[in-house]
Design a protein around this motif. Sequence first.
Motif, PDB file in Angstrom:
ATOM      1  N   GLU A   1       0.827  -1.205   0.000  1.00  9.35           N
ATOM      2  CA  GLU A   1       0.000   0.000   0.000  1.00  9.35           C
ATOM      3  C   GLU A   1       0.859   1.253   0.000  1.00  9.35           C
ATOM      4  N   SER A   2       2.034   1.160   0.618  1.00 14.20           N
ATOM      5  CA  SER A   2       3.003   2.252   0.563  1.00 14.20           C
ATOM      6  C   SER A   2       4.387   1.612   0.647  1.00 14.20           C
ATOM      7  N   PHE A   3       5.421   2.427   0.351  1.00 13.36           N
ATOM      8  CA  PHE A   3       6.750   1.839   0.239  1.00 13.36           C
ATOM      9  C   PHE A   3       7.319   1.388   1.583  1.00 13.36           C
ATOM     10  N   ASP A   4       6.725   1.861   2.685  1.00  9.55           N
ATOM     11  CA  ASP A   4       7.307   1.499   3.978  1.00  9.55           C
ATOM     12  C   ASP A   4       6.390   0.600   4.813  1.00  9.55           C
ATOM     13  N   ASP A   5       5.384   0.012   4.185  1.00  8.96           N
ATOM     14  CA  ASP A   5       4.491  -0.818   4.994  1.00  8.96           C
ATOM     15  C   ASP A   5       4.967  -2.283   5.038  1.00  8.96           C
ATOM     16  N   GLU A   6       4.231  -3.055   5.832  1.00 13.35           N
ATOM     17  CA  GLU A   6       4.581  -4.459   6.053  1.00 13.35           C
ATOM     18  C   GLU A   6       4.549  -5.227   4.723  1.00 13.35           C
ATOM     19  N   ASN A   7       3.553  -4.907   3.892  1.00  8.98           N
ATOM     20  CA  ASN A   7       3.406  -5.617   2.627  1.00  8.98           C
ATOM     21  C   ASN A   7       4.602  -5.397   1.706  1.00  8.98           C
ATOM     22  N   ALA A   8       5.133  -4.170   1.720  1.00  3.08           N
ATOM     23  CA  ALA A   8       6.302  -3.876   0.891  1.00  3.08           C
ATOM     24  C   ALA A   8       7.497  -4.696   1.370  1.00  3.08           C
TER      25      ALA A   8
ATOM     26  N   GLN B   1      12.721  -5.633  -8.575  1.00  2.00           N
ATOM     27  CA  GLN B   1      13.435  -6.490  -7.614  1.00  2.00           C
ATOM     28  C   GLN B   1      14.076  -5.641  -6.514  1.00  2.00           C
ATOM     29  N   SER B   2      14.426  -4.402  -6.877  1.00  2.00           N
ATOM     30  CA  SER B   2      15.034  -3.502  -5.900  1.00  2.00           C
ATOM     31  C   SER B   2      13.988  -2.745  -5.097  1.00  2.00           C
ATOM     32  N   GLY B   3      12.701  -3.056  -5.299  1.00  2.00           N
ATOM     33  CA  GLY B   3      11.653  -2.483  -4.482  1.00  2.00           C
ATOM     34  C   GLY B   3      11.005  -1.232  -5.042  1.00  2.00           C
ATOM     35  N   HIS B   4      11.282  -0.907  -6.302  1.00  2.00           N
ATOM     36  CA  HIS B   4      10.690   0.281  -6.923  1.00  2.00           C
ATOM     37  C   HIS B   4       9.870  -0.154  -8.122  1.00  2.00           C
TER      38      HIS B   4
ATOM     39  N   TYR C   1       5.435  -7.797  -1.625  1.00  2.00           N
ATOM     40  CA  TYR C   1       4.197  -7.868  -2.399  1.00  2.00           C
ATOM     41  C   TYR C   1       4.293  -7.010  -3.662  1.00  2.00           C
ATOM     42  N   CYS C   2       3.300  -7.202  -4.514  1.00  2.00           N
ATOM     43  CA  CYS C   2       3.259  -6.499  -5.804  1.00  2.00           C
ATOM     44  C   CYS C   2       3.196  -4.972  -5.608  1.00  2.00           C
ATOM     45  N   LEU C   3       3.888  -4.233  -6.488  1.00  2.00           N
ATOM     46  CA  LEU C   3       3.988  -2.778  -6.353  1.00  2.00           C
ATOM     47  C   LEU C   3       2.967  -2.027  -7.219  1.00  2.00           C
ATOM     48  N   TYR C   4       1.973  -2.767  -7.681  1.00  2.00           N
ATOM     49  CA  TYR C   4       0.943  -2.219  -8.579  1.00  2.00           C
ATOM     50  C   TYR C   4       0.294  -0.944  -8.027  1.00  2.00           C
ATOM     51  N   LYS C   5      -0.044  -0.977  -6.719  1.00  2.00           N
ATOM     52  CA  LYS C   5      -0.774   0.158  -6.149  1.00  2.00           C
ATOM     53  C   LYS C   5       0.114   1.347  -5.805  1.00  2.00           C
ATOM     54  N   VAL C   6       1.430   1.140  -5.809  1.00  2.00           N
ATOM     55  CA  VAL C   6       2.312   2.292  -5.611  1.00  2.00           C
ATOM     56  C   VAL C   6       2.861   2.753  -6.962  1.00  2.00           C
ATOM     57  N   GLY C   7       2.111   2.435  -8.012  1.00  2.00           N
ATOM     58  CA  GLY C   7       2.370   3.050  -9.305  1.00  2.00           C
ATOM     59  C   GLY C   7       3.171   2.245 -10.301  1.00  2.00           C
TER      60      GLY C   7
END
Lengths: 377, 273
Positions: A250-257, A291-294, A261-267
């Motif tokens: 849901e955001s770059f610093d949440d538990e899911n990140a 893979q690097s989280g972006h 998890y998939c980065l679809y909702k952070v753009g």
Amino acid sequence: MAINKERDTYLQTIIKQGYSRRDFMKFTTYMAAFMGLQNSAIGQITKALEKTPRLPVIWDHYQECTCCSESFIRSDHPIVADIILDKISLDYSLTLMAASGHQAEAAKHDTMKKYHGEYILCVEGSIPTGDDGNYCCIAGKTAIEQFKEAAEGAKAIIAWGSCASNGCVQAAAPNPTNATPIHKLTNKPVIRVPGCPPIGEVMAGIIVHVVAFGKLPELDRQNRPKAFYAKRVHDSCYRRAYYDAGLFAESFDDENAKKGYCLYKVGCKGPMTYNSCGTIKWNGGVSFPIQSGHGCIGCSEDDFWDNGPFYERLTALPGFGIEATADGVGKAVAGALAVGVGVHAVASLVKKRKDVSRRINKGIENKDNLQIPENER
Amino acid sequence: MDTNKKEITKIPTKSYKRVYVWQLPVRIFHWANVVAILVLSVTGFIIGDPPALMSQSEAWNTFLFAKVKVIHFIAAYVFFGVMILRFYWAFVGNEYAHWTAFLPFNRDFTINKKAIGNIWHVIKYDVLLMKEKKHNLSDISIGHNYMATSAYVIMFFVGLALVFTGFGLYSDLSSWWLPKLFSWVPDLLGGDFVARQIHRISMWLIILFIIIHIYLVLFHGWLHARGEVSAMISGFKFVRTERVKKTGIDFSKESDEDSDLNYDENNKFKNKE
């Protein structure tokens, strides 16, 4: 053929550089794998590079940042840079050639004249066509003139990167210099290799294909090589399972990140972007943005700077201001429409009241005059 | 008030006849479309902005988002199928389903002057609510009015835009030839970004249309009181008796024109005279 007498073959050049034949075989195997070819193609590539004299390459730079060249010389296998970009191979490249000034221009014109119809023209950067092309001049000539002159005798034209393929950042609205991708300025077929920058191995694969098979690689409808641009980043993304499961950061610093998890909702623009980042990856297969989280920013797609924010899943709506999205405008118009409908409803209650009350009175009268038999009352 | 009531009594009450306007296929297309658009919009919004799912299950164990997408794709096939069948029906259906009812042209492609007048009438009296001095029976459309059909024609093209961009975006996920037919669409537009944008904007146009469509159905149902709303269920609309040709059968003596007692075994009406 003129080249035959004067130029070494690729194998000869490679041996002269101090590589062994074993290194050369490794290189051709790498290349066949990158291009997605079957085993038998390794032999074909090897044979071609053994026999084919090195093709002259002119590498032009216009409106660009040289990140394509940087990506290319960092390609996985050192031979790539050595055989193509080495000062012997490359007849003209602003970044890497030994010559400078008038000498460099003379060398370029020599190649263009001597190998007319045989050299490969690589273009990095878009061409400004605004104000008579004066925004980008090299050796006293505008980029338009430079390009048209070089394109005329080229065997193949390759558009490196998003600048040459799509216009990239300098073509973003309002595009002050009228930056134009090169395929719009020539009638010759142009291999478009979009990406900011394109992957080094992809660039090497395309060059080797042209060299080894003597023809353009198979292109898609947008003139991108099918071997590297047939799949979306999304289709080869290792986080795809989370997407299909509906598990999103849901955001770059949440538990899911943290869980990856998939980065679809952070753009992440992976679902709309055609490239090989998920398979070939970057820096010798070390990683790629997702893979690097972006999330993917869609750098290899047309007008990616103008397609809405990088970190939100929004659809920019051109013509409604930079902050406008299709959903925002849609909701506003729907709200306005609902108000309009309400106003119309109230107005019609007033305006049509005579018609309606006449009908109602008549209906009541009819009800009063109903003939209902005794037994049914 | 009393005098008013007496005056009304002098005028005989209007009599109406049931006219079968919307054939069964038209009604099926309509409601299939309703379901498809509803499902497509809801799943479309979910795909565009999925809800935060706080699930403890592993990804391999869940397939929720993919299922939402599959539902979207199935509904898309329904939407597309209905569109093709409705297009076909515009050539073989009755006059209210025919393409001439949708475009202000006659069958020989000359301009239909009545249709233009009809649009003008709708704008004046239904939209701007101007006062109608004289009620003309012929001003009341039996099927659609031409203002409505113009909107439907525009919506047909918006629907086409949705189908082309939607199947274009979907084509890479499918190996079937039908979606593959549309694989050129994103390429022509310049990529998936543009295709998605057009898809999204078109959906909003459909939603805006639906708001107006539902309001106007209710508005006409209320104002004309001749079964506008139920017509899309039963197929019947009520038309003033004066507009229906005399058939020679006098129903006034029959207690119920619908009764089985009045029909023979071939479903022919038994004229008792």
